[in-house]
Write an enzyme that holds these catalytic residues in place. Sequence first.
Site, mmCIF file in Angstrom:
data_model
loop_
_atom_site.group_PDB
_atom_site.id
_atom_site.type_symbol
_atom_site.label_atom_id
_atom_site.label_comp_id
_atom_site.label_asym_id
_atom_site.label_seq_id
_atom_site.Cartn_x
_atom_site.Cartn_y
_atom_site.Cartn_z
ATOM 1 N N LYS A 225 10.064 6.603 1.355
ATOM 2 C CA LYS A 225 8.895 6.976 0.790
ATOM 3 C C LYS A 225 8.413 5.901 -0.220
ATOM 4 O O LYS A 225 7.322 5.482 -0.261
ATOM 5 C CB LYS A 225 8.918 8.406 0.361
ATOM 6 C CG LYS A 225 7.579 8.636 -0.561
ATOM 7 C CD LYS A 225 6.526 8.909 0.238
ATOM 8 C CE LYS A 225 5.384 8.969 -0.929
ATOM 9 N NZ LYS A 225 3.818 9.545 -0.002
ATOM 10 N N CYS B 284 -0.472 7.416 -6.560
ATOM 11 C CA CYS B 284 0.788 7.113 -5.653
ATOM 12 C C CYS B 284 1.173 5.520 -5.958
ATOM 13 O O CYS B 284 2.196 5.345 -6.556
ATOM 14 C CB CYS B 284 0.391 7.381 -4.432
ATOM 15 S SG CYS B 284 -0.061 9.018 -3.993
HETATM 16 N N1 SAJ Z 1 -6.465 -0.769 -1.920
HETATM 17 C C1 SAJ Z 1 -6.967 -1.926 -2.198
HETATM 18 N N2 SAJ Z 1 -6.754 -2.832 -1.226
HETATM 19 C C2 SAJ Z 1 -6.088 -2.251 0.185
HETATM 20 C C3 SAJ Z 1 -6.018 -1.130 0.263
HETATM 21 C C4 SAJ Z 1 -6.201 -0.286 -0.934
HETATM 22 O O1 SAJ Z 1 -7.144 -2.572 -3.419
HETATM 23 O O2 SAJ Z 1 -6.177 -3.051 1.152
HETATM 24 C C5 SAJ Z 1 -6.630 0.216 -3.153
HETATM 25 C C6 SAJ Z 1 -7.436 1.442 -2.994
HETATM 26 O O3 SAJ Z 1 -8.785 0.896 -3.312
HETATM 27 C C7 SAJ Z 1 -6.724 2.390 -4.092
HETATM 28 C C8 SAJ Z 1 -5.324 2.143 -4.041
HETATM 29 O O4 SAJ Z 1 -5.333 0.812 -3.522
HETATM 30 O O5 SAJ Z 1 -7.255 1.904 -5.346
HETATM 31 C C9 SAJ Z 1 -4.411 3.138 -3.331
HETATM 32 O O6 SAJ Z 1 -5.310 3.316 -2.296
HETATM 33 P P1 SAJ Z 1 -4.634 3.597 -0.566
HETATM 34 O O7 SAJ Z 1 -5.611 3.950 0.352
HETATM 35 O O8 SAJ Z 1 -3.915 2.275 -0.506
HETATM 36 O O9 SAJ Z 1 -3.467 4.874 -0.765
HETATM 37 P P2 SAJ Z 1 -3.390 6.026 -1.420
HETATM 38 O O10 SAJ Z 1 -2.825 6.085 -2.874
HETATM 39 O O11 SAJ Z 1 -4.740 6.855 -1.441
HETATM 40 O O12 SAJ Z 1 -2.443 6.630 -0.434
HETATM 41 C C10 SAJ Z 1 -1.031 6.142 -0.463
HETATM 42 C C11 SAJ Z 1 -0.675 5.920 1.142
HETATM 43 N N3 SAJ Z 1 0.576 5.186 1.106
HETATM 44 C C12 SAJ Z 1 0.708 4.260 2.152
HETATM 45 O O13 SAJ Z 1 -0.354 4.010 3.169
HETATM 46 C C13 SAJ Z 1 1.896 3.529 2.479
HETATM 47 C C14 SAJ Z 1 -0.604 7.301 1.587
HETATM 48 O O14 SAJ Z 1 -0.316 7.332 3.052
HETATM 49 C C15 SAJ Z 1 0.607 8.310 0.840
HETATM 50 O O15 SAJ Z 1 0.794 9.480 1.484
HETATM 51 C C16 SAJ Z 1 -0.003 8.372 -0.341
HETATM 52 O O16 SAJ Z 1 -0.057 6.976 -1.103
HETATM 53 C C17 SAJ Z 1 1.089 9.292 -1.428
HETATM 54 O O17 SAJ Z 1 0.732 10.310 -1.420
HETATM 55 O O18 SAJ Z 1 2.038 8.715 -1.575
#
Ligand code: SAJ
Length: 426
Positions: free
Chosen positions: A203, A257
């Site tokens: 995870k 996360c």
């Molecule tokens: N972000 C970027 N660039 C990207 C993708 C995201 O800057 O290409 C930023 C987003 O804007 C945000 C942050 O990253 O600020 C996190 O967003 P996210 O959509 O990447 O992830 P979370 O935190 O909403 O959810 C993550 C997910 N993990 C993965 O994809 C590996 C989700 O599947 C998990 O269940 C969740 O963490 C968790 O609960 O751990």
Amino acid sequence: MTVCVHGLGYIGLATAAHFANNGTEVIGFDVDEDVLERLSEGEPTVSEPDFETYVQDALEGNLELSRQPQPADVHLICVPTPYDEMNGEADLSYVKDAGRNVAGVLRPGDTVVLESTVPPGTTTGVLAPILSRGGLDVGDVVELGYTPETVMPGNTLSELRTNDRIVGGVDEASVSAIETLYEPLTSGEIHVAADPTTAEFVKLAQNAKRNVSIAYANTLALLAENYGVDVRSAISLANNHPRVDILNPGPGVGGHCLPVDPHFLSDGTGATELLDVASQVNDRMPEHVVRMLEDAVGTLHGKTVAVLGITYKGNVSDTRNSPGLEVANLLGDVTTEARTAVDGGWGESSVTIHDPRATDSRLQLVSLDAAVDSAHAVIFGAAHDEFADLDPVAIGSKMSGQTVVDPVDVIDAKRWADYGFDVRTI
Ligand code: SAJ
């Protein structure tokens, strides 16, 4: 079969509703009276499409709320595990409390599953001893394992139904009990890890990987700027390679996360160097956004800036560790203690904030019109759908300046530039 879900945050609640709507008797337990009250009054605690109806259906059916932990065949622990910055470690107090609550009602033959994100070793090293203290030996008479939640906030229900699950049990009987539990709930595959510690590690590996990948995209954004290259078109071209898949750059990484979980891997040996640098790169992005603005408007002294979107990403209501909010904080005070937009930010600028999805009452959120009224510049902090079609003519006519910074790639930059805006993007 009965399931008692410990912790009714967005994961626990969605999971409880999912079990209930699939025919299982579920007890939803939370220590927070306020959450239980709101749920029993039908008030939404999570703002996501269909979530409210799904929970309401469950509450009218098999989901019963409880102020006390109840005996059940299965105990699912979905409590928060915040990062204790002071001590540089995961705060496992909620997991320990949940363990004690479970131990108080545990019966021979019951199964306990931890879903919260935790440092490797927590299920066997922290939870198991607490459960065993009640006199029932884990592994002998009680099944125990770790199954991480992996759903994407904003897309919770659909991913709950389709994501693969990883199961790490303390023994074969535990694995088999947990597989049987999740199999009917997901169309994804169930993968068995060697043990709970491996599942916990996996995870963290997933979220740390994403954090590092975003840091790479943000690094490219900084480099591309120096070369006068549009980073998003460069990334899109690079991604045509069959083995390259670069993520999107932006104003930083928020949520509860990605900015937190990589720290849970820290083992004190320095092996986390890459992860630490990635977090630093991402953490510096809000400041970079303010510098982009400064570059466009000259001094920020006396300028009013409207930050539109202060949740941690688009189309969610959660503001935890939000980079957009961090940008706003760098520019001025956005809490409700401030009567109006106040001076005192970066170079004595003032800031107004607007977000159609955020619900944080500690923040001084205003309407879109009020936010952009007389503003010298607009910064988009989260890519909400509501912003994609904003009319630059209507916005521009209210503003005192014509600068827009869009690090989240939400607006049609050409349309805004055609109207006369100085558009800065990442
Ligand atoms: N972000 C970027 N660039 C990207 C993708 C995201 O800057 O290409 C930023 C987003 O804007 C945000 C942050 O990253 O600020 C996190 O967003 P996210 O959509 O990447 O992830 P979370 O935190 O909403 O959810 C993550 C997910 N993990 C993965 O994809 C590996 C989700 O599947 C998990 O269940 C969740 O963490 C968790 O609960 O751990």
